[in-house]
Design a protein around this motif. Sequence first.
Motif, PDB file in Angstrom:
ATOM      1  N   GLN A 262       0.761  -1.157   0.061  1.00 15.70           N
ATOM      2  CA  GLN A 262       0.084  -0.199  -0.018  1.00 15.70           C
ATOM      3  C   GLN A 262       0.695   1.134  -0.116  1.00 15.70           C
ATOM      4  O   GLN A 262       1.834   1.510   0.770  1.00 15.70           O
ATOM      5  N   VAL A 263       0.546   2.231  -0.727  1.00 11.68           N
ATOM      6  CA  VAL A 263       1.414   3.379  -1.331  1.00 11.68           C
ATOM      7  C   VAL A 263       0.572   4.404  -1.095  1.00 11.68           C
ATOM      8  O   VAL A 263      -0.463   4.525  -1.527  1.00 11.68           O
ATOM      9  N   GLU A 264       0.885   5.547  -0.061  1.00 10.83           N
ATOM     10  CA  GLU A 264       0.208   6.885   0.076  1.00 10.83           C
ATOM     11  C   GLU A 264       0.558   7.525  -1.180  1.00 10.83           C
ATOM     12  O   GLU A 264       1.673   7.874  -1.154  1.00 10.83           O
ATOM     13  N   HIS A 265      -0.359   8.218  -2.116  1.00  7.71           N
ATOM     14  CA  HIS A 265      -0.215   9.325  -2.993  1.00  7.71           C
ATOM     15  C   HIS A 265      -1.287  10.312  -3.054  1.00  7.71           C
ATOM     16  O   HIS A 265      -2.256   9.770  -3.418  1.00  7.71           O
ATOM     17  N   GLU A 266      -0.826  11.616  -2.943  1.00  6.16           N
ATOM     18  CA  GLU A 266      -1.830  12.640  -2.844  1.00  6.16           C
ATOM     19  C   GLU A 266      -2.999  12.365  -2.126  1.00  6.16           C
ATOM     20  O   GLU A 266      -4.053  12.710  -2.434  1.00  6.16           O
ATOM     21  N   GLY A 267      -2.914  11.918  -0.846  1.00  5.09           N
ATOM     22  CA  GLY A 267      -3.834  11.648   0.153  1.00  5.09           C
ATOM     23  C   GLY A 267      -4.738  10.452  -0.100  1.00  5.09           C
ATOM     24  O   GLY A 267      -5.822  10.189   0.567  1.00  5.09           O
ATOM     25  N   GLN A 268      -4.144   9.835  -1.310  1.00  5.24           N
ATOM     26  CA  GLN A 268      -4.964   8.263  -1.538  1.00  5.24           C
ATOM     27  C   GLN A 268      -4.109   7.124  -1.278  1.00  5.24           C
ATOM     28  O   GLN A 268      -2.729   7.221  -1.776  1.00  5.24           O
ATOM     29  N   THR A 269      -4.763   5.854  -1.059  1.00  5.65           N
ATOM     30  CA  THR A 269      -3.970   4.870  -0.834  1.00  5.65           C
ATOM     31  C   THR A 269      -3.995   3.899  -2.038  1.00  5.65           C
ATOM     32  O   THR A 269      -5.229   3.804  -2.691  1.00  5.65           O
ATOM     33  N   ILE A 270      -2.762   3.438  -2.650  1.00  8.91           N
ATOM     34  CA  ILE A 270      -2.880   2.911  -3.967  1.00  8.91           C
ATOM     35  C   ILE A 270      -2.192   1.625  -3.725  1.00  8.91           C
ATOM     36  O   ILE A 270      -0.998   1.507  -3.001  1.00  8.91           O
ATOM     37  N   THR A 271      -2.658   0.389  -4.297  1.00 11.44           N
ATOM     38  CA  THR A 271      -2.089  -0.853  -3.990  1.00 11.44           C
ATOM     39  C   THR A 271      -1.195  -0.942  -5.430  1.00 11.44           C
ATOM     40  O   THR A 271      -1.627  -0.957  -6.346  1.00 11.44           O
ATOM     41  N   VAL A 272       0.089  -1.495  -4.869  1.00 14.81           N
ATOM     42  CA  VAL A 272       1.162  -1.298  -5.956  1.00 14.81           C
ATOM     43  C   VAL A 272       1.314  -3.199  -6.161  1.00 14.81           C
ATOM     44  O   VAL A 272       1.614  -3.678  -4.942  1.00 14.81           O
ATOM     45  N   TYR A 273       1.297  -3.639  -7.342  1.00 12.07           N
ATOM     46  CA  TYR A 273       1.690  -5.050  -7.426  1.00 12.07           C
ATOM     47  C   TYR A 273       2.848  -5.355  -8.057  1.00 12.07           C
ATOM     48  O   TYR A 273       3.358  -4.378  -8.801  1.00 12.07           O
ATOM     49  N   THR A 274       3.611  -6.280  -7.842  1.00 13.69           N
ATOM     50  CA  THR A 274       4.775  -6.488  -8.515  1.00 13.69           C
ATOM     51  C   THR A 274       4.742  -7.172  -9.944  1.00 13.69           C
ATOM     52  O   THR A 274       3.347  -7.506 -10.273  1.00 13.69           O
ATOM     53  N   GLU A 275       5.520  -7.285 -10.961  1.00 16.89           N
ATOM     54  CA  GLU A 275       5.412  -7.811 -12.091  1.00 16.89           C
ATOM     55  C   GLU A 275       4.724  -9.230 -12.040  1.00 16.89           C
ATOM     56  O   GLU A 275       3.970  -9.705 -12.992  1.00 16.89           O
ATOM     57  N   ALA A 276       5.384 -10.030 -11.334  1.00 19.40           N
ATOM     58  CA  ALA A 276       4.857 -11.302 -11.279  1.00 19.40           C
ATOM     59  C   ALA A 276       3.440 -11.596 -10.612  1.00 19.40           C
ATOM     60  O   ALA A 276       2.722 -12.507 -11.158  1.00 19.40           O
ATOM     61  N   GLU A 277       2.977 -10.596  -9.780  1.00 22.87           N
ATOM     62  CA  GLU A 277       1.665 -10.631  -9.320  1.00 22.87           C
ATOM     63  C   GLU A 277       0.851 -10.160 -10.531  1.00 22.87           C
ATOM     64  O   GLU A 277      -0.439 -10.923 -10.437  1.00 22.87           O
ATOM     65  N   HIS A 278       1.095  -9.285 -11.305  1.00 18.74           N
ATOM     66  CA  HIS A 278       0.198  -8.932 -12.326  1.00 18.74           C
ATOM     67  C   HIS A 278       0.048  -9.821 -13.470  1.00 18.74           C
ATOM     68  O   HIS A 278      -0.962 -10.391 -14.030  1.00 18.74           O
ATOM     69  N   LYS A 279       1.259 -10.578 -13.547  1.00 22.35           N
ATOM     70  CA  LYS A 279       1.079 -11.837 -14.699  1.00 22.35           C
ATOM     71  C   LYS A 279       0.373 -13.074 -14.064  1.00 22.35           C
ATOM     72  O   LYS A 279      -0.496 -13.454 -14.822  1.00 22.35           O
ATOM     73  N   GLN A 280       0.443 -13.165 -12.859  1.00 27.83           N
ATOM     74  CA  GLN A 280      -0.301 -14.374 -12.156  1.00 27.83           C
ATOM     75  C   GLN A 280      -2.007 -13.920 -12.302  1.00 27.83           C
ATOM     76  O   GLN A 280      -2.764 -14.938 -12.703  1.00 27.83           O
ATOM     77  N   ALA A 281      -2.298 -12.534 -12.091  1.00 25.95           N
ATOM     78  CA  ALA A 281      -3.495 -12.156 -12.061  1.00 25.95           C
ATOM     79  C   ALA A 281      -4.172 -12.267 -13.466  1.00 25.95           C
ATOM     80  O   ALA A 281      -5.171 -12.845 -13.994  1.00 25.95           O
ATOM     81  N   ILE A 282      -3.201 -12.055 -14.484  1.00 30.09           N
ATOM     82  CA  ILE A 282      -3.816 -12.225 -15.858  1.00 30.09           C
ATOM     83  C   ILE A 282      -3.820 -13.709 -16.315  1.00 30.09           C
ATOM     84  O   ILE A 282      -4.789 -14.051 -16.850  1.00 30.09           O
ATOM     85  N   ASP A 283      -2.705 -14.298 -15.801  1.00 30.98           N
ATOM     86  CA  ASP A 283      -2.935 -15.726 -16.039  1.00 30.98           C
ATOM     87  C   ASP A 283      -4.064 -16.651 -15.475  1.00 30.98           C
ATOM     88  O   ASP A 283      -4.827 -17.204 -16.132  1.00 30.98           O
ATOM     89  N   ASP A 284      -4.695 -15.960 -14.131  1.00 34.40           N
ATOM     90  CA  ASP A 284      -5.819 -16.565 -13.626  1.00 34.40           C
ATOM     91  C   ASP A 284      -6.922 -16.155 -14.283  1.00 34.40           C
ATOM     92  O   ASP A 284      -7.757 -17.099 -14.584  1.00 34.40           O
ATOM     93  N   GLU A 285      -7.202 -14.962 -14.647  1.00 34.21           N
ATOM     94  CA  GLU A 285      -8.253 -14.579 -15.531  1.00 34.21           C
ATOM     95  C   GLU A 285      -8.383 -15.198 -16.903  1.00 34.21           C
ATOM     96  O   GLU A 285      -9.628 -15.606 -17.271  1.00 34.21           O
ATOM     97  N   VAL A 286      -7.238 -15.232 -17.773  1.00 32.83           N
ATOM     98  CA  VAL A 286      -7.332 -16.028 -18.758  1.00 32.83           C
ATOM     99  C   VAL A 286      -7.836 -17.677 -18.668  1.00 32.83           C
ATOM    100  O   VAL A 286      -8.567 -17.925 -19.249  1.00 32.83           O
ATOM    101  N   ALA A 287      -7.138 -18.132 -17.500  1.00 32.61           N
ATOM    102  CA  ALA A 287      -7.686 -19.723 -17.256  1.00 32.61           C
ATOM    103  C   ALA A 287      -9.135 -19.642 -16.908  1.00 32.61           C
ATOM    104  O   ALA A 287      -9.813 -20.543 -17.209  1.00 32.61           O
ATOM    105  N   GLY A 288      -9.777 -18.692 -16.260  1.00 34.57           N
ATOM    106  CA  GLY A 288     -11.184 -18.584 -15.755  1.00 34.57           C
ATOM    107  C   GLY A 288     -12.060 -18.574 -16.857  1.00 34.57           C
ATOM    108  O   GLY A 288     -13.191 -19.123 -17.314  1.00 34.57           O
ATOM    109  N   LEU A 289     -11.456 -17.452 -18.015  1.00 32.57           N
ATOM    110  CA  LEU A 289     -12.180 -17.357 -19.233  1.00 32.57           C
ATOM    111  C   LEU A 289     -12.184 -18.501 -20.065  1.00 32.57           C
ATOM    112  O   LEU A 289     -13.212 -18.647 -20.683  1.00 32.57           O
ATOM    113  N   LYS A 290     -11.152 -19.457 -20.031  1.00 34.94           N
ATOM    114  CA  LYS A 290     -10.922 -20.651 -20.723  1.00 34.94           C
ATOM    115  C   LYS A 290     -11.945 -21.680 -20.321  1.00 34.94           C
ATOM    116  O   LYS A 290     -12.881 -22.535 -20.937  1.00 34.94           O
TER     117      LYS A 290
END
Length: 216
Positions: free
Chosen positions: A4-32
């Motif tokens: 969690q990162v604070e930016h201009e008064g807002q809390t932003i969730t930052v993901y690593t590249e691996a987490e992004h890739k895993q999320a995309i892979d999970d979404e693609v698998a779900g669509l299949k």
Amino acid sequence: MPIQVEHEGQTITVYTEAEHKQAIDDEVAGLKVTNQQLKEEKRELADKIKTIDEEKRQAEEEKAKRDGDYEKLERLMAERQQEQREQYEKLVGDIRKEKVGSALNDVVTRLGAGGTRNEDLRDLLKTRFEFDYDNESGKVTVSGDGITSLEQLEKTIQESGRYDAYLAGSQASGGGSPGSQGGGAAGKKLSDMSEKERIEFKQRDPEGFRQALANR
């Protein structure tokens, strides 16, 4: 884990590249999975409708027989014959498409230089020739430019010179002229290319780059 990162008064969730890739892979698998489920449900529904229609027809036929309604029996028989004819034609069409596609892919795979060149060669052949499948002989036929068989087509592809830019082992440039190193920078030798040119050459034409390495 995301942070969690604070930016201009807002809390932003930052993901690593691996987490992004895993999320995309999970979404693609779900669509299949969803797509496969929809296909199965559609197939099951079609089977149920077909079964209901057949049961309804059989009931109508039985009633027509009891009532001596020969006109209706004749109509129902004609409908059944028409459906059988359509099913047969669809089956023949599916077989033709599969056989022609498989045969053309075999030719392109044997002769082509790979990658996008194979795709371009396949598209070019589909444009210049007509392909069909003869059920009796079990052979794919070809027509166009005096060609009548796959054997003649392969010979033409290899010997006519019109397809050299797409063939394995060819060192033709993108414009089809021989002498360049598989589309290298203005026909340069590998030793004369800059590092950038060699990288671009390898990305653009992997097969030509391997040939250039072997021949230097």
